[in-house]
Design an enzyme around this catalytic site. Sequence first.
Site, short mmCIF file in Angstrom:
data_model
loop_
_atom_site.label_atom_id
_atom_site.label_comp_id
_atom_site.label_asym_id
_atom_site.label_seq_id
_atom_site.Cartn_x
_atom_site.Cartn_y
_atom_site.Cartn_z
N ARG A 90 0.84 -1.20 0.00
CA ARG A 90 0.00 0.00 0.00
C ARG A 90 0.88 1.26 0.00
O ARG A 90 0.58 2.23 -0.70
CB ARG A 90 -0.91 -0.01 1.23
N ASN A 145 -10.49 -4.72 -1.35
CA ASN A 145 -10.43 -3.50 -2.18
C ASN A 145 -9.52 -3.66 -3.39
O ASN A 145 -8.60 -4.47 -3.37
CB ASN A 145 -9.94 -2.33 -1.32
N CYS A 166 -19.53 -3.41 1.12
CA CYS A 166 -18.78 -2.30 1.70
C CYS A 166 -19.62 -1.75 2.85
O CYS A 166 -20.84 -1.65 2.74
CB CYS A 166 -18.51 -1.21 0.66
N ASP A 167 -18.97 -1.38 3.94
CA ASP A 167 -19.71 -0.86 5.09
C ASP A 167 -19.78 0.66 5.11
O ASP A 167 -20.39 1.23 6.01
CB ASP A 167 -19.11 -1.37 6.40
N HIS A 196 -17.32 3.33 -3.55
CA HIS A 196 -16.52 4.52 -3.19
C HIS A 196 -16.72 5.67 -4.17
O HIS A 196 -15.90 6.59 -4.23
CB HIS A 196 -15.03 4.18 -3.05
N TYR A 244 -15.52 9.19 -0.37
CA TYR A 244 -14.39 9.07 -1.29
C TYR A 244 -14.53 9.97 -2.52
O TYR A 244 -13.56 10.14 -3.27
CB TYR A 244 -14.22 7.61 -1.72
#
EC number: 3.2.1.86
Length: 458
Positions: A90, A145, A166-167, A196, A244
């Site tokens: 990441r 993701n 997705c939460d 998102h 997002y």
Amino acid sequence: MKLTVIGGCGSRSLMLAKCLAQHAEDLDITDVVFMDIDKERVRVFGSMVREVFSRIAPYVQYLCTTNEKEAVMEADFVITTIRAGKEESRIIDERVALKNGVIGQETTGVGGFAMALRSIPTLIYYCRLIGEYSNPNVMVFNFTNPAGLVTQALRNQGYSFVYGICDAPSGFLRQVAALYDLEYFDLKVQLIGLNHLSYFTSVKKDGREILSEILKDSRLYEHTDMRYFEPKLAQHIGCMLNEYLYYFYYREKALRNIQKIGETRGERIKKINDHMLKELGQYDAARDFDKMLEIYSEHIYMRESNYMQGETSVARDEACIPRFELYTKDEGGYAGVALAFMKAKITGTKGEMILCVPNHGTVDWLEDSDIIEVSCNISKNGATPKKGLYELPECAKQLIRTVKCYERLAAEAIVERNTEKAIDALMINPLVNSYSLAVKLLGEYLEVYKEYTGGWTL
């Protein structure tokens, strides 16, 4: 019934275990397997999860393993929540992007593409195992993701048993409901877009549309994750916005803020997770579980309290920050989304929820096979997008179309190892929007992630 979690020993493991344990009896969950390839996390988090089930649902047969085949064998439901390459990758994603002057957030833009380079091949591997060894009617809930892009690639490969979850939408709705002393299920909503990158186009209470009232309420921009947006923007679009979307509507601010603080989100998360694992690793869950819970809760709070703060320079409201307590009523999260769907499938109970599923004519301005994030009716027959008017201004539709085109091309490119499609995908992504940058970024990521791409080069 057997439920398996692939990638089960990450930082959210106890939140997931708590949710599963509290609902196990209602859903007749008899066997739970947490599978992870990280042996130290299996040792630490796996033993803590064992203690969660021992205290809340001791009748559940629990197994934590590194054996992939054993994990999926005869599974009825599977949750996939993996981070291929761990936090180190990441950070690479973010740093390569920043070096080239673009945002590297892990689910949008080039950060999402780089993560998909690792996530998609890994999950295709797991889906093959699931198809071979799990029960014929298995359902897979993908939380890995970038969830929408990954689900698109898996569905394209014929894995129709995969649903993206997705939460973020349900978590945000809880924040909004709390403003009016309501439960989130008191609100009937319509949401449309991509994971998102989605918009709440309708919010009803007792059959009455209240979205315009909510958008005029100053508390929305103070005590929920709508704090990242100016009221004028939300009122102009006429929707509540997924957080997002900040990266698209405030692109230059987000980039400037990240560059200014000199530390990426991935770097902050790695520090917190490494410190948490080191502290927890000093204890034995069988003897010191309560102390370990304190350590875990403290670090989860630390992790969530600075969520998007570096990118937005806006601090989260205390009410939006979850505090982990083992015996309080579970608030859902992504496990709650999966379990609500499971309940409908098992018991026939009908309901509504937000999922990543094929468009199938929900809106005529996207392709039928496009994976979208949308309000769905759920029942024992599965999930069906709610029909109705999803009124969006053309500017929002066009953003969704453009990013969906990127996702289509990216999903195909990664599976096919197709350089031309990959360049096209990055070139049209609004957070890149450059041929020369697309070529450079693709080349750098392919060089770093040969392990996942099978030696694919420019």
